[in-house]
Design a protein around this motif. Structure first.
Motif, short mmCIF file in Angstrom:
data_model
loop_
_atom_site.label_atom_id
_atom_site.label_comp_id
_atom_site.label_asym_id
_atom_site.label_seq_id
_atom_site.Cartn_x
_atom_site.Cartn_y
_atom_site.Cartn_z
N HIS A 28 0.83 -1.21 0.00
CA HIS A 28 0.00 0.00 0.00
C HIS A 28 0.86 1.26 0.00
O HIS A 28 0.51 2.26 -0.64
N ARG A 40 3.95 1.35 -1.24
CA ARG A 40 4.60 1.39 -2.55
C ARG A 40 3.68 1.95 -3.62
O ARG A 40 4.11 2.67 -4.52
N SER A 41 2.39 1.63 -3.53
CA SER A 41 1.45 2.12 -4.54
C SER A 41 1.33 3.64 -4.52
O SER A 41 1.02 4.25 -5.55
N ARG A 42 1.59 4.24 -3.36
CA ARG A 42 1.55 5.70 -3.24
C ARG A 42 2.94 6.32 -3.32
O ARG A 42 3.08 7.54 -3.29
#
Length: 276
Positions: free
Chosen positions: A119, A121-123
């Motif tokens: 989560h 890493r996605s941001r």
């Protein structure tokens, strides 16, 4: 920092509770996690969200992370604070207890980190704060398994920092010294139970007395000192990799770096008035 989401484990008292309050005061949406949610009700009254979580139970950890993502869509800060001190002579401590110490202090934090990282890493942003101890840099008698877990957390944090840097994620280690919490008394009680008789009884009694002494309780720093360091790290554009805070942390870590091992051994033994 408004609307950033933080998860703090071991939040029912001490450092975890103080950290949850400090992050909430800075505008974070804070989830305070602990095994016993009844001890989180005062935090809930102040707008902090209680979360039942046992860091050694994979289903519990997964459910907690999923709830946070469902409700807020993000996890910006993870504070791995859950842990305890299992003291006793290495010869005396059952290996099942040694494994439990690692399950709580190391593997629980590692598993939660694994679940949170995708989560972050996605941001391409996030901060993971691992609560180690000055005990991750120094050693004291009767604390072998506890120190082993904190040394392990230091190494894991260093490797994790290298791995996640390119994804915009910071990894910070907090190394508290003496802090005025329940930790010392609990560790002393366990030490007396495990090594209060037998070959190490005199040594164990001296260490237990030092851990739970009124003098220690008076000079130890309040948990808010640690919480302030965590808030500072989370707010920093480029946080330090380590923050040594609280009574004795910096001088003892420096002494361990400076002194030969046997000299440091003698220093620690005299400081606690221990006798083998």
């Amino acid at each position: 920092m408004t609307d950033r989401t933080a998860l703090v484990t071991g939040a029912s008292s001490g450092i975890g509770e103080a950290t949850a309050r400090a992050l909430a005061a800075r505008g974070h949406i804070v989830y305070a996690a602990a095994r016993r949610t009844d001890r989180l009700q005062e935090l809930a009254a102040d707008g902090i969200r209680p979360l039942g979580m046992d860091v050694t139970d994979d289903e519990s950890v997964r459910a907690g992370v999923e709830r946070i993502i469902t409700e807020t869509g993000r996890i910006d800060v993870l504070v791995n604070n859950a842990g305890y001190g299992s003291y006793g002579a290495i010869e005396d401590v059952p290996l099942d207890e040694a494994r439990r110490q690692f399950e709580v202090n190391v593997f629980g934090a590692a598993r939660l980190t694994q679940l949170v990282l995708p989560h972050m890493r996605s941001r391409r942003s996030g901060t993971i704060v691992n609560i180690s101890s000055m005990g991750g840099k120094i050693h004291t008698p009767m604390g072998g398994w506890y120190h082993a877990t904190k040394f392990a957390m230091e190494a894991l944090s260093d490797c994790l920092r290298l791995e996640t840097a390119s994804h915009g994620i910071d990894v910070v280690v907090i190394e508290p010294g003496g802090i005025a919490t329940e930790w010392g008394g609990i560790a002393a009680d366990h030490l007396r139970e495990v090594s209060g008789s037998g070959a190490y009884a005199a040594f164990a009694t001296s260490v237990a007395t030092a851990l739970s002494s009124e003098t220690n309780r008076r000079r130890n720093s309040p948990p808010e000192v640690v919480a302030d360091a965590i808030v500072k790290a989370v707010a920093a554009r480029r946080p330090r990799t380590r923050y040594a805070v609280g009574f004795g942390a910096r001088p003892l870590i420096f002494a361990k770096w400076l002194l030969p091992d046997r000299v440091f051994d003698a220093l620690v033994t005299r400081a606690i008035g221990a006798r083998s």
